[in-house]
Design a protein around this motif. Structure first.
Motif, mmCIF file in Angstrom:
data_model
loop_
_atom_site.group_PDB
_atom_site.id
_atom_site.type_symbol
_atom_site.label_atom_id
_atom_site.label_comp_id
_atom_site.label_asym_id
_atom_site.label_seq_id
_atom_site.Cartn_x
_atom_site.Cartn_y
_atom_site.Cartn_z
ATOM 1 N N ASP A 171 -22.898 4.032 4.801
ATOM 2 C CA ASP A 171 -23.253 5.277 4.137
ATOM 3 C C ASP A 171 -24.050 6.091 5.148
ATOM 4 O O ASP A 171 -25.232 5.846 5.378
ATOM 5 C CB ASP A 171 -24.095 4.975 2.897
ATOM 6 C CG ASP A 171 -24.501 6.241 2.144
ATOM 7 O OD1 ASP A 171 -24.184 7.345 2.620
ATOM 8 O OD2 ASP A 171 -25.147 6.109 1.095
ATOM 9 N N LEU A 172 -23.396 7.055 5.778
ATOM 10 C CA LEU A 172 -24.043 7.805 6.848
ATOM 11 C C LEU A 172 -25.241 8.596 6.347
ATOM 12 O O LEU A 172 -26.238 8.753 7.062
ATOM 13 C CB LEU A 172 -23.033 8.739 7.517
ATOM 14 C CG LEU A 172 -21.799 8.071 8.135
ATOM 15 C CD1 LEU A 172 -20.928 9.120 8.823
ATOM 16 C CD2 LEU A 172 -22.189 6.978 9.114
ATOM 17 N N LEU A 200 -15.894 7.555 13.073
ATOM 18 C CA LEU A 200 -15.721 9.003 13.177
ATOM 19 C C LEU A 200 -15.103 9.622 11.927
ATOM 20 O O LEU A 200 -15.272 10.825 11.680
ATOM 21 C CB LEU A 200 -14.860 9.344 14.394
ATOM 22 C CG LEU A 200 -15.488 9.086 15.766
ATOM 23 C CD1 LEU A 200 -14.460 9.307 16.863
ATOM 24 C CD2 LEU A 200 -16.700 9.975 15.997
ATOM 25 N N THR A 201 -14.400 8.828 11.144
ATOM 26 C CA THR A 201 -13.735 9.373 9.957
ATOM 27 C C THR A 201 -14.507 9.126 8.668
ATOM 28 O O THR A 201 -14.044 9.527 7.594
ATOM 29 C CB THR A 201 -12.316 8.798 9.809
ATOM 30 O OG1 THR A 201 -12.375 7.365 9.848
ATOM 31 C CG2 THR A 201 -11.413 9.293 10.915
ATOM 32 N N GLU A 202 -15.656 8.475 8.742
ATOM 33 C CA GLU A 202 -16.467 8.295 7.542
ATOM 34 C C GLU A 202 -17.063 9.640 7.105
ATOM 35 O O GLU A 202 -17.386 10.478 7.950
ATOM 36 C CB GLU A 202 -17.588 7.286 7.797
ATOM 37 C CG GLU A 202 -17.125 5.846 7.809
ATOM 38 C CD GLU A 202 -16.435 5.456 6.518
ATOM 39 O OE1 GLU A 202 -17.084 5.458 5.452
ATOM 40 O OE2 GLU A 202 -15.224 5.149 6.565
ATOM 41 N N PRO A 203 -17.209 9.853 5.788
ATOM 42 C CA PRO A 203 -17.787 11.118 5.311
ATOM 43 C C PRO A 203 -19.187 11.341 5.884
ATOM 44 O O PRO A 203 -20.044 10.464 5.808
ATOM 45 C CB PRO A 203 -17.844 10.924 3.786
ATOM 46 C CG PRO A 203 -16.818 9.868 3.499
ATOM 47 C CD PRO A 203 -16.828 8.959 4.682
ATOM 48 N N GLY A 207 -23.541 19.138 8.828
ATOM 49 C CA GLY A 207 -24.152 19.327 10.128
ATOM 50 C C GLY A 207 -24.159 18.101 11.017
ATOM 51 O O GLY A 207 -24.635 18.157 12.152
ATOM 52 N N TYR A 208 -23.626 16.984 10.545
ATOM 53 C CA TYR A 208 -23.601 15.739 11.310
ATOM 54 C C TYR A 208 -22.546 15.827 12.405
ATOM 55 O O TYR A 208 -21.364 16.076 12.120
ATOM 56 C CB TYR A 208 -23.250 14.587 10.365
ATOM 57 C CG TYR A 208 -24.221 13.423 10.372
ATOM 58 C CD1 TYR A 208 -25.543 13.601 10.005
ATOM 59 C CD2 TYR A 208 -23.794 12.136 10.712
ATOM 60 C CE1 TYR A 208 -26.423 12.537 9.969
ATOM 61 C CE2 TYR A 208 -24.670 11.066 10.684
ATOM 62 C CZ TYR A 208 -25.986 11.272 10.314
ATOM 63 O OH TYR A 208 -26.856 10.222 10.285
ATOM 64 N N GLY A 209 -22.937 15.593 13.653
ATOM 65 C CA GLY A 209 -21.999 15.549 14.760
ATOM 66 C C GLY A 209 -21.801 14.126 15.250
ATOM 67 O O GLY A 209 -22.440 13.183 14.756
ATOM 68 N N ASN A 211 -22.769 12.710 17.938
ATOM 69 C CA ASN A 211 -23.984 12.112 18.494
ATOM 70 C C ASN A 211 -24.895 11.541 17.418
ATOM 71 O O ASN A 211 -25.676 10.614 17.678
ATOM 72 C CB ASN A 211 -24.751 13.138 19.324
ATOM 73 C CG ASN A 211 -24.093 13.412 20.661
ATOM 74 O OD1 ASN A 211 -23.233 12.654 21.102
ATOM 75 N ND2 ASN A 211 -24.478 14.504 21.304
ATOM 76 N N ASP A 212 -24.800 12.085 16.206
ATOM 77 C CA ASP A 212 -25.614 11.569 15.101
ATOM 78 C C ASP A 212 -25.149 10.191 14.639
ATOM 79 O O ASP A 212 -25.844 9.522 13.874
ATOM 80 C CB ASP A 212 -25.584 12.550 13.929
ATOM 81 C CG ASP A 212 -26.229 13.878 14.270
ATOM 82 O OD1 ASP A 212 -27.399 13.878 14.688
ATOM 83 O OD2 ASP A 212 -25.542 14.911 14.151
ATOM 84 N N LEU A 213 -23.957 9.791 15.088
ATOM 85 C CA LEU A 213 -23.431 8.472 14.734
ATOM 86 C C LEU A 213 -23.911 7.375 15.680
ATOM 87 O O LEU A 213 -23.794 6.184 15.375
ATOM 88 C CB LEU A 213 -21.900 8.509 14.743
ATOM 89 C CG LEU A 213 -21.241 9.534 13.818
ATOM 90 C CD1 LEU A 213 -19.730 9.534 14.029
ATOM 91 C CD2 LEU A 213 -21.570 9.244 12.366
ATOM 92 N N LEU A 214 -24.444 7.755 16.825
ATOM 93 C CA LEU A 214 -24.840 6.766 17.824
ATOM 94 C C LEU A 214 -25.877 5.767 17.315
ATOM 95 O O LEU A 214 -25.814 4.582 17.680
ATOM 96 C CB LEU A 214 -25.347 7.466 19.084
ATOM 97 C CG LEU A 214 -24.277 8.267 19.850
ATOM 98 C CD1 LEU A 214 -24.909 9.003 21.028
ATOM 99 C CD2 LEU A 214 -23.165 7.348 20.342
ATOM 100 N N PRO A 215 -26.841 6.157 16.460
ATOM 101 C CA PRO A 215 -27.783 5.150 15.942
ATOM 102 C C PRO A 215 -27.115 4.022 15.169
ATOM 103 O O PRO A 215 -27.630 2.895 15.146
ATOM 104 C CB PRO A 215 -28.708 5.977 15.036
ATOM 105 C CG PRO A 215 -28.686 7.342 15.633
ATOM 106 C CD PRO A 215 -27.264 7.523 16.100
ATOM 107 N N PHE A 216 -25.956 4.284 14.558
ATOM 108 C CA PHE A 216 -25.237 3.223 13.850
ATOM 109 C C PHE A 216 -24.647 2.225 14.848
ATOM 110 O O PHE A 216 -24.629 1.013 14.595
ATOM 111 C CB PHE A 216 -24.143 3.818 12.967
ATOM 112 C CG PHE A 216 -24.676 4.570 11.788
ATOM 113 C CD1 PHE A 216 -24.921 3.928 10.583
ATOM 114 C CD2 PHE A 216 -24.958 5.921 11.883
ATOM 115 C CE1 PHE A 216 -25.433 4.619 9.493
ATOM 116 C CE2 PHE A 216 -25.464 6.628 10.803
ATOM 117 C CZ PHE A 216 -25.709 5.970 9.604
#
Length: 281
Positions: A171-172, A200-203, A207-209, A211-216
């Motif tokens: 859950d992003l 990359l395809t998770e909802p 404003g989430y880019g 780079n905001d996924l890198l912490p996961f």
């Protein structure tokens, strides 16, 4: 030299009745995706091969993927489907003819009406035990809603490898710290690995880019270590958000702080070991 492996992607001849999970909004996926369509992408990213994963819950799907693998050497392994709820597991396996390219199985647990109930049912226990005794990997497909039940499921079956697909679909909006807590029980099981795929395809929150996924990714590395993470593009589903090269660019950015040996493990070595890809290391 360690092979570079895309550990999770799909092929299909598109037919609406066969792929009901492809919604009206997924227009780009409503066509055929075959090895010939992927070959140039693999070459451009210097990927040596891939693991083809089922997208339909039929034994026919397993047979079809194996036939593709036999004709296309870049498909190094197949993760097919088999009906764990039926008592004729051995007969189902026999229809695959002992094909050495068949390395694992998957069920779309996330799409069950009650994923927790499906994982808890006693009927599938002997089937899972048989698959593990015969050396088949189990790809575990659940979302963040059922990671606790997934950990209980995986703990029962520790005779062979289990691979969590798509980081358990976090859950992003809840953030990486919350996901790290959810994933900890699964990561504590040494026979469970994790695919860095599908993120990359998770909802995403507004404003989430990328780079905001890198912490996961960082949380996954901390939980599983570089020896239990592998990269999969989830192509062609990934095309809903990014081109193939963009998916790999994201991965390269995510693992760039690691040593070269750790990067090699994540981008191929772990997939070679877990799916037993010949001449992979």
């Amino acid at each position: 030299m360690t092979l570079r492996i895309d550990a999770h992607q799909h092929f299909w001849h598109y037919q609406p009745q066969e792929y009901g999970w492809i919604s009206q909004q997924m227009t780009r996926l409503k066509r055929d995706f075959l090895p010939s369509h992927l070959a140039a992408e693999l070459a451009a990213q210097q990927i040596d091969g891939c693991v083809a994963v089922q997208a339909r819950q039929t034994l026919e799907e397993t047979h079809w993927l194996l036939s593709l693998a036999e004709r296309n050497p870049e498909i190094k392994a197949v993760v097919g489907w088999i009906d764990l709820q039926q008592p004729d597991l051995s007969a189902q396996l026999e229809t695959c003819g002992g094909n050495p390219l068949l390395r694992g199985f998957r069920h779309l647990i996330q799409d069950e009406a009650d994923p927790a109930e499906w994982m808890a049912q006693a009927a599938i226990k002997p089937a899972m035990q048989t698959l593990q005794q015969q050396g088949y990997v189990w790809d575990l497909l659940v979302t963040h809603r059922h990671l606790a039940e997934a950990a209980l499921f995986a703990a029962q079956f520790d005779r062979h490898q289990i691979v969590l697909d798509h980081l358990g679909k976090p859950d992003l909006a809840a953030g990486a710290k919350q996901w790290a807590k959810q994933i900890a029980p699964l990561a504590a099981l040494p026979h469970v690995s994790c695919k860095l795929s599908g993120l990359l395809t998770e909802p995403r929150p507004a404003g989430y880019g990328a780079n905001d996924l890198l912490p996961f990714v960082e949380a996954a590395l901390e939980a599983f270590g570089s020896e239990r993470i592998m990269v999969g593009s989830d192509w062609p589903v990934s095309l809903l958000d990014a081109e193939y090269q963009e998916s790999w660019q994201f991965v390269q950015q995510a693992v760039s702080p690691l040593t070269l040996s750790e990067q090699a493990a994540i981008t191929g070595g772990n997939a070679c070991r877990i799916y037993r890809l010949e001449d992979g290391i």
